[in-house]
Every structure is written in structure tokens, then in C-alpha cells.
Design a protein around this motif. Structure first.
Motif, PDB file in Angstrom:
ATOM      1  N   VAL A 168       0.868  -1.578  -0.089  1.00 31.59           N
ATOM      2  CA  VAL A 168      -0.124   0.054   0.267  1.00 31.59           C
ATOM      3  C   VAL A 168       0.935   1.504  -0.052  1.00 31.59           C
ATOM      4  O   VAL A 168       1.672   1.733   0.744  1.00 31.59           O
ATOM      5  N   GLN A 202       2.017   5.418  -0.483  1.00 33.00           N
ATOM      6  CA  GLN A 202       1.695   6.643   0.889  1.00 33.00           C
ATOM      7  C   GLN A 202       1.185   7.444   0.498  1.00 33.00           C
ATOM      8  O   GLN A 202       0.185   7.625   0.701  1.00 33.00           O
ATOM      9  N   THR A 254      -1.858   7.076  -1.499  1.00 29.83           N
ATOM     10  CA  THR A 254      -2.820   6.420  -2.171  1.00 29.83           C
ATOM     11  C   THR A 254      -3.421   6.585  -4.036  1.00 29.83           C
ATOM     12  O   THR A 254      -3.912   5.807  -4.560  1.00 29.83           O
ATOM     13  N   LYS A 279      -9.646   5.999   0.648  1.00 31.89           N
ATOM     14  CA  LYS A 279      -9.677   5.572  -0.429  1.00 31.89           C
ATOM     15  C   LYS A 279      -8.377   4.475   0.138  1.00 31.89           C
ATOM     16  O   LYS A 279      -7.945   3.646  -0.225  1.00 31.89           O
ATOM     17  N   LYS A 280      -8.002   4.878   1.511  1.00 30.81           N
ATOM     18  CA  LYS A 280      -6.231   3.602   1.991  1.00 30.81           C
ATOM     19  C   LYS A 280      -7.050   2.348   2.093  1.00 30.81           C
ATOM     20  O   LYS A 280      -7.024   1.504   1.603  1.00 30.81           O
ATOM     21  N   ARG A 281      -8.584   2.565   2.823  1.00 30.35           N
ATOM     22  CA  ARG A 281      -8.616   1.099   1.973  1.00 30.35           C
ATOM     23  C   ARG A 281      -8.730   0.320   1.337  1.00 30.35           C
ATOM     24  O   ARG A 281      -9.087  -1.060   1.238  1.00 30.35           O
ATOM     25  N   ALA A 301      -7.667   0.769  -1.027  1.00 25.22           N
ATOM     26  CA  ALA A 301      -6.171   0.524  -1.788  1.00 25.22           C
ATOM     27  C   ALA A 301      -5.202  -1.025  -1.004  1.00 25.22           C
ATOM     28  O   ALA A 301      -5.025  -1.569  -1.617  1.00 25.22           O
ATOM     29  N   LEU A 308       3.445  -1.175   4.564  1.00 27.23           N
ATOM     30  CA  LEU A 308       2.683  -0.410   3.989  1.00 27.23           C
ATOM     31  C   LEU A 308       2.983   0.660   4.124  1.00 27.23           C
ATOM     32  O   LEU A 308       4.150   1.389   5.349  1.00 27.23           O
ATOM     33  N   PRO A 333       0.559   4.703   6.263  1.00 22.07           N
ATOM     34  CA  PRO A 333      -0.195   4.544   6.387  1.00 22.07           C
ATOM     35  C   PRO A 333      -1.389   5.166   7.136  1.00 22.07           C
ATOM     36  O   PRO A 333      -2.195   5.334   6.136  1.00 22.07           O
ATOM     37  N   LEU A 349      -4.455  11.245   7.615  1.00 19.66           N
ATOM     38  CA  LEU A 349      -6.104  10.541   7.839  1.00 19.66           C
ATOM     39  C   LEU A 349      -6.141  11.405  10.059  1.00 19.66           C
ATOM     40  O   LEU A 349      -5.532  11.876   9.946  1.00 19.66           O
ATOM     41  N   GLN A 366      -7.338   6.834  10.852  1.00 17.63           N
ATOM     42  CA  GLN A 366      -5.995   6.458  12.164  1.00 17.63           C
ATOM     43  C   GLN A 366      -6.596   4.601  12.540  1.00 17.63           C
ATOM     44  O   GLN A 366      -5.972   3.423  12.848  1.00 17.63           O
ATOM     45  N   MET A 425      -8.280   1.936  10.430  1.00 15.47           N
ATOM     46  CA  MET A 425      -7.071   1.225   9.850  1.00 15.47           C
ATOM     47  C   MET A 425      -5.842  -0.303  10.733  1.00 15.47           C
ATOM     48  O   MET A 425      -6.318  -1.343   9.922  1.00 15.47           O
TER      49      MET A 425
END
Ligand code: ADP
Ligand code: MG
Length: 243
Positions: free
Chosen positions: A88, A90, A92, A148-150, A152, A166, A169, A173, A178, A181
Motif C-alpha cells: 500500500v 504512501q 494513494t 481511499k486507504k482502505r 488501496a 504499508l 498508511p 488521515l 487512523q 486502519m
């Protein structure tokens, strides 16, 4: 069981050193936090582990396979590595490029030529696992940072890698995102994944990391401590708080 073994790894950029004489062993199932100041080599190490770069010298072993430039030059072997290790990024926005979340997560399995039914099953499973079920029809670039992070993460998990990398990550956020995640990552560790996460923010990762590998400004490992060992070193903890 040893998963990753790095022997005397150096990585040089044209003008500067990225990693300096790194020796490291990571076992299956560990939750490792890579820490250290900006520019100390965390992202470089993740790029090497993911096969995006090859060491200038030294050897990277994954299981009993040396991951060399020659190994990575072979498309099939490269694909095999990308199934074993998911990253993942940095940023996204460089990772998400499809027009819907469902298409984004389906992209990897489509490349592998899996059947439509298998792809649908995997996509549904990974969206559920990352709490993205409600986002399936959304446009990735319109999502919040945490969403977006989730997504990805889902797009990486869908290939069922044994190792998750990651890079920062939690950056950018909200506190709630955070926490979300970190909860997901702990869930994935319980499910058997090995997790290697770069973070410069000790406050954010101290409750989840089980091992802390701390780089110094000259791109060497300054300390390699279990959570318990680190808890007994207040000066070291205080130093990490200032990164
Ligand atoms: P971190 O992720 O810990 O902030 P990096 O791995 O990005 O550190 O950087 C390690 C060193 O390599 C730094 O000195 C950085 O300036 C340098 N570096 C990183 N990426 C590049 C690049 N693409 N080109 C040249 N030097 C780079
Ligand atoms: Mg970095």
C-alpha cells in the motif's frame, strides 16, 4: 518460520545512500513497524521488499529464494513476488486509477486471468474485510483519505499476499480513520498476514506494533526492539515521539 532475510543490503541512489549495510530477519506473522527520521530509509526498504528496486549489494531472501535483479527481470517471477507481497503506497492517488472501487479491487485478479465468478467472490470478500462494501460503486478519487486507504488495502489483499507492506498508511488521515486502519491491520495479522509498516509517528503505532526497527539518519538500523523491550526504554520512546 523465517520469511524474509536481508543480508548486508546496501541501496544507493545516484547521489545519496538509501540503505547502509542492513541485516534483518522477519518471521511469518510478525507486525513490524519501521521507524526513524525522514530520509532514513524506510520507504527504500519497502521498495526493495516489494521488488520495485533491487539492492546495490547484498542479498534479499524471501523464503529460500534470492530476489535478485535477474529474478525480477522474469515477468512470471515478478508476478509471483507481487502475489506474495502486497504494497500500500504512501500516496494513494498513484495506486488508485480505476473508475469504480469494485473495478479497482478487481483489477489485480483480472490481470491474473481468474474466472469472473472467482473475481466477484474475492472482490466482495475483500471489500467486506476492509469495511468498503458500501463503496463498491463509488469513484475512487472522490473518496475521503481514509476510504481511499482502505480501498488501496482491499486492492492489495485481493491477491491474498502473505506479506503486507504499508508506507505511512496513517498519514493525512483523521484520528478516527487512523484507528479504523489500525484495527483492520490487527485483524489481518490475526488472520495470518505478516505486516511491515513504515511510520514516523510512534504515538500512532505504539499500540499495534510488536517489533520496532528504528533507522538512524545514516540509513542504518539503530535499534530493533520488541514492544516490551521498547516499553522499558523511556529515553528511546521519548526520542521516537520527536520524529
Ligand atoms: P524515509 O522513507 O525514511 O523518509 P527514504 O527511503 O525515502 O526515507 O529515503 C532514504 C534516502 O534516500 C534519503 O536520503 C532520500 O533523500 C534518498 N532518496 C529517496 N528516494 C530517492 C530518489 N527517488 N532519488 C534519490 N534519492 C532518494
Ligand atoms: Mg518514506
Amino acid at each position: 518460520m523465517v520469511l524474509i532475510k536481508l543480508v548486508n543490503i546496501c541501496y544507493d541512489y545516484p547521489d545519496t545512500c538509501g540503505l547502509n549495510a542492513l541485516n534483518l530477519t522477519i518471521d511469518a506473522g510478525e507486525f513490524v513497524c519501521l521507524m526513524g527520521p525522514n530520509g532514513s530509509g524506510k520507504s527504500t526498504l519497502l521498495r526493495l521488499l516489494s521488488g520495485l528496486a533491487s539492492p546495490t549489494s547484498g542479498t534479499y531472501w524471501l523464503h529460500d529464494q534470492a530476489i535478485t535483479a535477474d529474478y525480477l527481470a522474469n515477468a512470471q517471477q515478478r508476478q509471483r513476488l507481487h502475489q506474495q507481497i502486497g504494497m500500500v503506497f504512501q500516496n494513494t492517488d498513484v495506486q488508485l486509477f480505476n473508475t469504480s472501487v469494485a473495478a479497482e479491487v478487481a483489477f489485480g485478479p483480472r490481470q491474473l486471468g481468474l474466472s469472473a465468478a472467482t473475481i466477484k467472490q474475492r472482490v466482495d470478500d475483500c471489500l467486506a474485510l476492509t469495511d468498503c462494501g458500501d463503496l463498491a460503486d463509488r469513484v475512487p478519487y472522490q473518496l475521503s483519505g481514509g476510504e481511499k486507504k482502505r480501498v488501496a488495502l482491499a486492492s492489495v489483499l485481493v491477491l491474498n499476499p502473505e506479506i503486507l507492506l504499508l508506507d505511512e498508511p496513517l498519514n493525512g488521515l483523521t484520528i478516527a480513520a487512523q484507528q479504523h486502519m489500525l484495527t483492520l491491520l490487527q485483524r489481518l495479522q490475526v488472520a495470518g498476514k505478516t505486516i511491515i509498516m513504515a511510520s514516523h509517528n510512534y504515538q500512532q503505532v505504539q499500540t499495534v506494533g510488536e517489533r520496532f526497527i528504528i533507522f538512524n539518519p545514516t540509513h542504518q538500523v539503530d535499534a530493533d526492539l520488541t514492544r516490551t523491550a521498547l516499553a522499558q526504554q523511556p529515553a528511546r520512546q521519548a526520542q521516537l515521539m520527536t520524529l
